[in-house]
Write a protein that holds these residues in place. Structure first.
Motif, mmCIF file in Angstrom:
data_model
loop_
_atom_site.group_PDB
_atom_site.id
_atom_site.type_symbol
_atom_site.label_atom_id
_atom_site.label_comp_id
_atom_site.label_asym_id
_atom_site.label_seq_id
_atom_site.Cartn_x
_atom_site.Cartn_y
_atom_site.Cartn_z
ATOM 1 N N ARG A 1 -0.696 8.520 -6.920
ATOM 2 C CA ARG A 1 -1.433 9.218 -5.864
ATOM 3 C C ARG A 1 -1.474 8.361 -4.607
ATOM 4 N NH1 ARG A 1 -7.011 10.283 -8.791
ATOM 5 N NH2 ARG A 1 -6.487 8.261 -9.691
ATOM 6 N N ASP A 2 -1.616 9.021 -3.471
ATOM 7 C CA ASP A 2 -1.811 8.290 -2.223
ATOM 8 C C ASP A 2 -2.969 7.318 -2.399
ATOM 9 O OD1 ASP A 2 0.209 9.599 -0.921
ATOM 10 O OD2 ASP A 2 -1.100 10.992 0.162
ATOM 11 N N GLY A 3 -2.773 6.079 -2.002
ATOM 12 C CA GLY A 3 -3.839 5.089 -2.119
ATOM 13 C C GLY A 3 -3.762 4.234 -3.376
ATOM 14 N N ASP A 4 -2.928 4.614 -4.341
ATOM 15 C CA ASP A 4 -2.748 3.755 -5.518
ATOM 16 C C ASP A 4 -2.142 2.426 -5.070
ATOM 17 O OD1 ASP A 4 -3.763 5.669 -7.175
ATOM 18 O OD2 ASP A 4 -1.855 6.216 -8.122
ATOM 19 N N GLU A 5 -2.616 1.338 -5.685
ATOM 20 C CA GLU A 5 -2.178 0.012 -5.216
ATOM 21 C C GLU A 5 -1.184 -0.649 -6.163
ATOM 22 O OE1 GLU A 5 -5.402 -2.445 -3.502
ATOM 23 O OE2 GLU A 5 -6.597 -0.611 -3.641
ATOM 24 N N ARG B 1 -9.274 -3.097 -4.887
ATOM 25 C CA ARG B 1 -8.413 -2.187 -5.648
ATOM 26 C C ARG B 1 -9.301 -1.495 -6.685
ATOM 27 N NH1 ARG B 1 -4.652 -3.046 -10.494
ATOM 28 N NH2 ARG B 1 -5.931 -4.902 -10.800
ATOM 29 N N LYS C 1 -12.710 -4.055 1.073
ATOM 30 C CA LYS C 1 -11.618 -3.278 0.477
ATOM 31 C C LYS C 1 -11.183 -3.923 -0.840
ATOM 32 C CE LYS C 1 -7.319 -0.904 1.448
ATOM 33 N NZ LYS C 1 -6.448 -1.470 0.416
ATOM 34 N N ARG D 1 -8.679 1.782 -8.123
ATOM 35 C CA ARG D 1 -7.999 2.577 -9.165
ATOM 36 C C ARG D 1 -6.888 1.716 -9.733
ATOM 37 N NH1 ARG D 1 -7.603 7.184 -5.418
ATOM 38 N NH2 ARG D 1 -5.367 6.874 -5.402
ATOM 39 N N ALA E 1 -1.922 -0.476 -0.880
ATOM 40 C CA ALA E 1 -1.805 0.946 -1.228
ATOM 41 C C ALA E 1 -0.462 1.523 -0.802
ATOM 42 C CB ALA E 1 -2.927 1.717 -0.540
ATOM 43 N N MET F 1 -3.228 -1.868 4.241
ATOM 44 C CA MET F 1 -4.107 -3.026 4.348
ATOM 45 C C MET F 1 -4.325 -3.653 2.978
ATOM 46 S SD MET F 1 -7.993 -2.941 5.754
ATOM 47 C CE MET F 1 -9.044 -4.353 5.591
ATOM 48 N N SER G 1 -5.931 -5.431 -0.148
ATOM 49 C CA SER G 1 -7.262 -5.502 -0.733
ATOM 50 C C SER G 1 -7.649 -6.962 -0.922
ATOM 51 C CB SER G 1 -7.271 -4.800 -2.089
ATOM 52 O OG SER G 1 -7.107 -3.420 -1.913
#
Lengths: 206, 259
Positions: free
Chosen positions: A137-141, B256, B254, B258, A123, B1, B3
């Motif tokens: 967005r925050d957390g998009d990987e 992914r 954990k 999105r 992320a 971290m 995934s």
């Protein structure tokens, strides 16, 4: 026309293919003149910093990148390309292009359960807005493959961070330069979106 | 971290998708590129194309498949099956594969791992190993034995030792495939996966035996795998990529979510 800098650094065609998939014309080149005529430049890379810099110097691309940066050509660094825009890399104690003050350092002192290289989807957290991160967005990987990471000296140059044992800079930029430690060309739709925005980017941070 | 990764393997024979049960009885079940594209759009994290074609004409079809995949699918994918030389590896890499899997040829000639790592990088060199449970003996103290030629030839080589050696020779990742579990849908060999994951410092992809979502949960937690590989669960439409990831995410793995 977008020029993709070719310096024997692995699979450059994946960047070219990703650009094509979003309707952006891009061509791989190792000719400094072509680079200087390009509207935009993508500076990718997989591989080791010392051999990358040796190859860039031998072909005249090292100086051409410096000229393009000074002329204000929008530049996108990827992975090793990103690491080389700083002043120096710990990998083989290699001097970089020095567009941004800072160093590239190796992951060190991590919990042994955390593997190096850092490979996989992780992320990003946005540190400050940037046109190329619009919609992220925050957390998009995004997809990462690396053992070294960029460490800009100035907080203002950090646009996104990612955590792998340590919180590191995963996107940096200044003026006409934006650079990511992750691989947009392997990061699904989020990555393709970034390439698409780069193709239209004015070359300023706002 | 990081995934955990959901990986799907597409067995390709003469350019078509095939699925094996215990490494025999392969049958064609569709167009690999169409499947790959669907999984990509559903949020799959990574793909493996495994070429089970014997003929040289088939190999050229594989290159064509790889090029077509690379122009449509923008997640990492690896290619394996019959890779005997650095030239094979380089050719697949240039065609657009992010990683190349070596298996039988690496057992016969371990230097191939180092040669591939030098040519295309450790991060792109994956050691795939087929493992069968055996009576523990001096050569195979763990009771997990390496077999080659698609499961037909036992090698008197200990799988845990081979995993460690593969890492030392330059492999950047391991695919651990249990031949006992392959195609059974009764679950991964969790013990095998855990023992290898604990023995090496590189990521481990568990393969063989997935039939229900809880199998993935077991191998990603108890089995300490970094990635779980599935085939028939997705190929026959029993589950979607999204269903599997939602199941794991809901149980605290954990993933992914999105994309």
């Amino acid at each position: 026309m977008i020029a993709i800098v070719d310096y024997d650094a692995g699979n450059l065609r994946s960047v070219e293919r990703a650009c094509r998939a979003v309707g952006v014309e891009a061509a791989v080149t190792r000719d400094p003149e072509t680079l200087l005529r390009a509207d935009r430049i993508i500076f990718p890379g997989v591989g080791a910093a010392p051999s990358a810099v040796a190859s860039l110097r031998a072909s005249g691309l090292f100086e051409a990148l410096g000229e393009a940066w000074a002329a204000g050509t929008p530049l996108l660094g990827i992975c090793v390309g990103t690491q080389l825009v700083l002043e120096r890399s710990e990998e083989g104690d290699t001097p970089g292009l020095g567009f941004i003050e800072g160093q590239t350092v190796r992951f060190a002192g991590l919990d042994p359960a955390l593997k190096i290289p850092h490979i996989g989807w992780n992320a990003v957290e946005i540190a400050r807005p940037h046109p190329l991160l619009a919609g992220v967005r925050d957390g998009d990987e995004f997809y990462f493959v690396h053992a070294y990471y960029p460490k800009p000296a100035r907080e203002d140059d950090v646009y996104a961070t990612t955590c792998h044992g340590v919180r590191f800079c995963s996107a940096l930029g200044r003026g006409n330069l934006f650079a990511t430690q992750f691989h947009p060309e392997k990061s699904g739709r989020f990555g393709l979106g970034l390439l698409e925005r780069f193709a239209k980017w004015s070359g300023t941070a706002c | 971290m990081l995934s955990k990764r959901l990986v799907s393997c597409l067995d390709v024979r003469d350019g078509k998708l095939a699925k094996s049960v215990r490494f025999v009885d392969t049958k064609d079940i569709g167009d690999p590129i169409e499947k790959a594209r669907t999984y990509y759009e559903e949020g799959l994290d990574e793909l493996v194309f495994y070429d089970i074609t014997a003929s040289s004409e088939g190999r050229d079809i594989l290159i064509d498949v790889v090029e077509r995949v690379a122009s449509q699918i923008f997640i990492p994918f690896s290619v394996g099956g019959g890779i005997r030389s650095v030239e094979d590896a380089t050719r697949l890499r240039l065609a657009g594969a992010e990683k190349v899997n070596v298996n039988t040829a690496a057992v016969q000639n371990p230097d191939l791992i180092t040669a591939c790592a030098d040519a295309i990088g450790s991060q792109s060199t994956v050691l795939s190993m087929d493992v069968r449970r055996a009576e523990p003996c001096d050569a195979v103290p763990s009771g997990f034995e390496i077999v080659i030629h698609g499961g037909r030839t036992p090698m008197q080589l200990d799988a845990i030792e081979w995993a460690k050696r593969g890492e030392a020779l330059g492999a950047g990742e391991l695919v651990v495939n249990s031949i006992d579990a392959d195609g059974t849908k009764e679950g991964y060999d969790v013990e095998l996966t855990r023992r290898i994951a604990e023995a090496v410092g590189i990521p481990v992809i568990a393969s063989g035996g997935a039939g229900r979502p809880e199998h993935l949960y077991e191998v990603l937690t108890e089995g300490r795998a970094d990635a779980a590989l599935v085939a028939s669960m997705l190929h026959y439409g029993e589950y979607t990529v999204g269903e599997l990831k939602q199941y794991l995410d809901a149980r605290g793995v954990k993933m992914r979510m999105r994309f």
